[in-house]
Design a protein around this motif. Structure first.
Motif, PDB file in Angstrom:
ATOM      1  N   ASP A 291       1.321  -5.809  -6.648  1.00 36.80           N
ATOM      2  CA  ASP A 291       0.104  -6.610  -6.660  1.00 36.80           C
ATOM      3  C   ASP A 291      -0.497  -6.862  -5.285  1.00 36.80           C
ATOM      4  OD1 ASP A 291       0.371  -6.882  -9.426  1.00 36.80           O
ATOM      5  OD2 ASP A 291       1.581  -8.699  -9.225  1.00 36.80           O
ATOM      6  N   THR A 292       0.309  -6.692  -4.229  1.00 37.08           N
ATOM      7  CA  THR A 292      -0.165  -7.018  -2.890  1.00 37.08           C
ATOM      8  C   THR A 292       0.232  -5.923  -1.902  1.00 37.08           C
ATOM      9  OG1 THR A 292       1.855  -8.185  -2.271  1.00 37.08           O
ATOM     10  CG2 THR A 292       0.120  -9.499  -3.345  1.00 37.08           C
TER      11      THR A 292
ATOM     12  N   PHE B 233      -5.869  -2.681  -5.100  1.00 42.16           N
ATOM     13  CA  PHE B 233      -4.939  -3.624  -5.722  1.00 42.16           C
ATOM     14  C   PHE B 233      -5.748  -4.582  -6.585  1.00 42.16           C
ATOM     15  CE2 PHE B 233      -3.054  -2.355  -1.761  1.00 42.16           C
ATOM     16  CZ  PHE B 233      -1.685  -2.316  -1.975  1.00 42.16           C
ATOM     17  N   LYS B 234      -5.493  -4.623  -7.871  1.00 45.64           N
ATOM     18  CA  LYS B 234      -6.138  -5.581  -8.780  1.00 45.64           C
ATOM     19  C   LYS B 234      -7.653  -5.667  -8.567  1.00 45.64           C
ATOM     20  CE  LYS B 234      -2.360  -8.525 -10.016  1.00 45.64           C
ATOM     21  NZ  LYS B 234      -1.964  -9.904 -10.213  1.00 45.64           N
TER      22      LYS B 234
END
Length: 132
Positions: free
Chosen positions: A13-14, A52-53
């Motif tokens: 996610d990061t 990312f996202k």
């Protein structure tokens, strides 16, 4: 003129999660099914921008693009330089595979102090309202 590639990051996610996956200092290899048709342009100083996202958050310089195998079983390996360069968050919708990114459309790099000062979510919100 360099041409860049954008690729979704799946499984983390990061940027910190991505760094945790690759603790070694040698070049990283990203695997993908299709080999870019514009390899020469990409290898002329292009980078791999990572999403990312729904946000482009970082990039890595592309060192090599190799096709492994032949026919329907062929695959592409994109070797990138280990240092991660954080960029100003830029929204990007989900897509499959990878996409080209023209230099004029690429988000600007952040300095180390800019990258450390703002949490990614706050930076995203500031970009959305045009304040950064």
């Amino acid at each position: 003129m360099a041409l860049h590639i954008i690729k979704l990051v799946v499984g983390c996610d990061t940027v910190e999660d991505l760094l945790a996956w690759h603790t070694e200092g040698h070049p990283w290899v990203m695997h993908t099914r299709m080999t870019p048709k514009r390899v020469d342009e990409v290898l002329d100083g292009g980078s791999l921008y990572r999403v990312f996202k729904g946000q482009i958050l970082c990039r890595q310089k592309i060192l090599a693009i190799d096709t492994i195998g032949s026919g329907p079983a062929s695959r592409c390996e994109v070797t990138v330089d280990p240092p991660i360069i954080r960029v100003a968050p830029q929204p990007r919708r989900a897509f499959q595979g990878w996409r080209y990114l023209k230099p004029e459309d690429a988000p600007p790099d952040l300095t180390e102090s800019e990258a450390a000062d703002l949490p990614p979510e706050l930076a995203r919100q500031l970009r959305e309202i045009g304040a950064w």
